[in-house]
Design a protein around this motif. Structure first.
Motif, mmCIF file in Angstrom:
data_model
loop_
_atom_site.group_PDB
_atom_site.id
_atom_site.type_symbol
_atom_site.label_atom_id
_atom_site.label_comp_id
_atom_site.label_asym_id
_atom_site.label_seq_id
_atom_site.Cartn_x
_atom_site.Cartn_y
_atom_site.Cartn_z
ATOM 1 N N LEU A 84 -6.576 2.883 -9.538
ATOM 2 C CA LEU A 84 -6.673 3.656 -8.305
ATOM 3 C C LEU A 84 -5.729 4.833 -8.430
ATOM 4 C CD1 LEU A 84 -8.671 2.451 -6.511
ATOM 5 C CD2 LEU A 84 -7.363 0.540 -7.346
ATOM 6 N N SER A 85 -6.257 6.032 -8.238
ATOM 7 C CA SER A 85 -5.439 7.224 -8.455
ATOM 8 C C SER A 85 -6.074 8.423 -7.769
ATOM 9 C CB SER A 85 -5.373 7.470 -9.967
ATOM 10 O OG SER A 85 -5.178 8.826 -10.236
ATOM 11 N N PRO A 86 -5.263 9.284 -7.134
ATOM 12 C CA PRO A 86 -5.852 10.482 -6.519
ATOM 13 C C PRO A 86 -6.519 11.385 -7.555
ATOM 14 C CG PRO A 86 -3.542 10.224 -5.855
ATOM 15 C CD PRO A 86 -3.812 9.211 -6.919
ATOM 16 N N VAL A 109 -3.576 -1.299 -8.948
ATOM 17 C CA VAL A 109 -3.088 -0.539 -7.803
ATOM 18 C C VAL A 109 -1.769 0.141 -8.153
ATOM 19 C CG1 VAL A 109 -2.163 -0.854 -5.465
ATOM 20 C CG2 VAL A 109 -4.211 -2.110 -6.182
ATOM 21 N N HIS A 111 1.714 2.555 -7.370
ATOM 22 C CA HIS A 111 2.726 2.737 -6.330
ATOM 23 C C HIS A 111 3.707 3.783 -6.846
ATOM 24 C CE1 HIS A 111 4.710 1.631 -2.657
ATOM 25 N NE2 HIS A 111 5.855 1.423 -3.297
ATOM 26 N N TYR A 112 4.720 4.110 -6.076
ATOM 27 C CA TYR A 112 5.706 5.144 -6.436
ATOM 28 C C TYR A 112 4.958 6.430 -6.791
ATOM 29 C CZ TYR A 112 8.321 0.789 -6.965
ATOM 30 O OH TYR A 112 8.848 -0.445 -6.757
ATOM 31 N N GLY A 114 3.058 6.747 -9.384
ATOM 32 C CA GLY A 114 1.863 6.415 -10.153
ATOM 33 C C GLY A 114 2.197 5.748 -11.478
ATOM 34 N N SER A 129 -10.590 7.617 -7.072
ATOM 35 C CA SER A 129 -9.857 8.114 -5.905
ATOM 36 C C SER A 129 -10.744 7.849 -4.691
ATOM 37 C CB SER A 129 -9.653 9.617 -6.052
ATOM 38 O OG SER A 129 -9.326 10.192 -4.809
ATOM 39 N N ILE A 130 -10.139 7.606 -3.521
ATOM 40 C CA ILE A 130 -10.999 7.475 -2.327
ATOM 41 C C ILE A 130 -11.040 8.772 -1.541
ATOM 42 C CG2 ILE A 130 -10.833 4.963 -2.158
ATOM 43 C CD1 ILE A 130 -9.002 5.528 0.372
ATOM 44 N N TYR A 133 -6.490 13.126 -0.731
ATOM 45 C CA TYR A 133 -5.233 12.986 0.010
ATOM 46 C C TYR A 133 -4.422 11.939 -0.732
ATOM 47 C CZ TYR A 133 -8.581 9.634 1.810
ATOM 48 O OH TYR A 133 -9.578 8.713 1.902
ATOM 49 N N VAL A 134 -3.118 11.913 -0.464
ATOM 50 C CA VAL A 134 -2.252 10.986 -1.211
ATOM 51 C C VAL A 134 -1.728 9.908 -0.273
ATOM 52 C CG1 VAL A 134 -0.152 10.768 -2.574
ATOM 53 C CG2 VAL A 134 -1.599 12.779 -2.842
ATOM 54 N N LEU A 135 -1.983 8.660 -0.636
ATOM 55 C CA LEU A 135 -1.489 7.509 0.126
ATOM 56 C C LEU A 135 -0.244 6.945 -0.549
ATOM 57 C CD1 LEU A 135 -5.010 5.960 0.574
ATOM 58 C CD2 LEU A 135 -3.633 6.959 2.396
ATOM 59 N N THR A 136 0.465 6.108 0.183
ATOM 60 C CA THR A 136 1.703 5.535 -0.347
ATOM 61 C C THR A 136 1.451 4.667 -1.572
ATOM 62 O OG1 THR A 136 2.319 5.370 1.943
ATOM 63 C CG2 THR A 136 3.748 4.259 0.384
ATOM 64 N N ASN A 137 0.388 3.897 -1.517
ATOM 65 C CA ASN A 137 0.027 3.104 -2.702
ATOM 66 C C ASN A 137 -1.469 2.825 -2.689
ATOM 67 O OD1 ASN A 137 -0.613 0.250 -1.858
ATOM 68 N ND2 ASN A 137 1.409 0.449 -0.917
ATOM 69 N N GLY A 138 -1.937 2.185 -3.754
ATOM 70 C CA GLY A 138 -3.386 2.033 -3.936
ATOM 71 C C GLY A 138 -3.982 0.804 -3.274
ATOM 72 N N PRO A 141 -6.879 1.969 -0.846
ATOM 73 C CA PRO A 141 -8.055 2.345 -1.645
ATOM 74 C C PRO A 141 -8.742 1.138 -2.302
ATOM 75 C CG PRO A 141 -6.274 3.886 -2.049
ATOM 76 C CD PRO A 141 -5.716 2.822 -1.156
HETATM 77 C C1 LIG Z 1 2.100 8.170 -3.938
HETATM 78 S S1 LIG Z 1 0.674 7.847 -4.926
HETATM 79 C C2 LIG Z 1 1.023 8.731 -6.401
HETATM 80 C C3 LIG Z 1 0.479 10.114 -6.391
HETATM 81 C C4 LIG Z 1 0.648 10.827 -7.710
HETATM 82 N N1 LIG Z 1 2.010 11.199 -7.927
HETATM 83 C C5 LIG Z 1 -0.204 12.074 -7.714
HETATM 84 O O1 LIG Z 1 0.279 13.146 -7.344
HETATM 85 O O2 LIG Z 1 -1.406 11.960 -8.044
HETATM 86 C C6 LIG Z 1 0.925 6.185 -5.417
HETATM 87 C C7 LIG Z 1 -0.325 5.429 -5.761
HETATM 88 O O3 LIG Z 1 -1.149 5.329 -4.614
HETATM 89 C C8 LIG Z 1 -2.503 5.253 -5.007
HETATM 90 N N2 LIG Z 1 -3.232 6.326 -4.308
HETATM 91 C C9 LIG Z 1 -2.710 7.261 -3.499
HETATM 92 N N3 LIG Z 1 -3.658 8.070 -3.004
HETATM 93 C C10 LIG Z 1 -4.837 7.627 -3.504
HETATM 94 C C11 LIG Z 1 -6.193 8.051 -3.364
HETATM 95 N N4 LIG Z 1 -6.539 9.095 -2.638
HETATM 96 N N5 LIG Z 1 -7.150 7.327 -4.019
HETATM 97 C C12 LIG Z 1 -6.820 6.281 -4.786
HETATM 98 N N6 LIG Z 1 -5.552 5.837 -4.958
HETATM 99 C C13 LIG Z 1 -4.577 6.505 -4.335
HETATM 100 C C14 LIG Z 1 -2.549 5.352 -6.509
HETATM 101 O O4 LIG Z 1 -2.668 4.046 -7.040
HETATM 102 C C15 LIG Z 1 -1.202 5.988 -6.833
HETATM 103 O O5 LIG Z 1 -0.754 5.639 -8.120
#
Ligand SMILES: C[S@@+](CC[C@H](N)C(=O)[O-])C[C@H]1O[C@@H](n2cnc3c(N)ncnc32)[C@H](O)[C@@H]1O
Length: 221
Positions: A84-86, A109, A111-112, A114, A129-130, A133-138, A141
């Protein structure tokens, strides 16, 4: 279908996946879901799963060793490993349909900040990605994907037709729907829906679905 989830926050998954259609699908044996704690695969004294990025920069990254160990233990021959990743391809109904055909998914999933890039390069089969936008963790998603996929499993919905007629199933948004009462605060249900004429109702719905899609989501047409 078997879905494994690897996460630092297994408790987040209790609740959403224990209700309604997902709960019934699990009870009926259509979905075998297991949530695993990534920290169980960290072996140092503090169970560390993260570290600072080489080259500097804010935040922490998930280290490769615990993730590789967990995935290599949990994955079977045909398991599709999904990060899961943006930065992944954007999840949609077509991808949900594609995943619903698989026997075995492992959702990893983040966190932090990535993942260490080697997880992407050498362990993942896919990256989703869902949305932009950026969520706290996966965790959220992952739950979104599990929900969308589970309701497509044969037998998961009471009425098999409902998955076929929903938004996106034919590349269109769903037509407007009404229920009783036929008149509410002087707003009437369209006559055609009360007519009992199935051909006319089907034609009206098809036309409404096209018009609504044209108006709201022309990119789908
Ligand atoms: C704070 S995010 C990291 C963002 C990363 N530094 C970036 O800029 O792409 C932490 C984790 O939340 C998950 N996550 C956040 N937004 C997501 C999205 N839109 N779709 C899927 N996973 C997401 C992912 O697993 C990611 O590793």
């Amino acid at each position: 279908m078997k879905i494994d989830v690897l996460t630092l926050f297994p408790a987040m998954f209790a609740g959403p996946l224990d209700e309604s259609i997902i709960k019934r699908a699990r009870q009926a044996g259509l979905l075998d879901l297991s949530v695993h704690n990534l920290r169980d695969y960290a072996h140092n004294r503090h169970k560390t799963v993260d570290d600072r990025p080489f080259g500097g920069g804010p935040g922490m990254l998930l280290k490769p060793e615990p993730i590789f160990e967990a995935v290599e233990k949990l994955a079977r021959e045909r398991t599709r490993v999904i990060l899961l990743s943006p930065a992944g391809r954007t999840f949609n109904q077509a991808i949900a349909r594609e995943l619903a055909l698989q026997d075995d998914l492992l959702l990893v999933v983040g966190h932090y900040e990535g993942f260490d890039e080697r997880v992407r390069e050498h362990l993942a089969d896919d990256e989703l990605s869902i949305g932009d936008y950026v969520l706290t963790n996966g965790a959220l998603p992952a739950m979104v994907i599990i929900d969308a996929v589970t309701r497509l499993l044969p037998g998961a919905l009471g009425d098999e037709q409902s998955a076929c007629e929903e938004s996106f199933s034919h590349g269109l948004l769903e037509y407007p729907q009404y229920t009783r009462p036929a008149e509410f605060r002087q707003w009437k249900v369209p006559e055609v829906l009360l007519s009992g004429n199935h051909a006319e109702i089907a034609a009206w719905r098809a036309q409404q679905a096209k018009a609504r899609t044209w108006e709201r989501r022309p990119d789908l047409l």
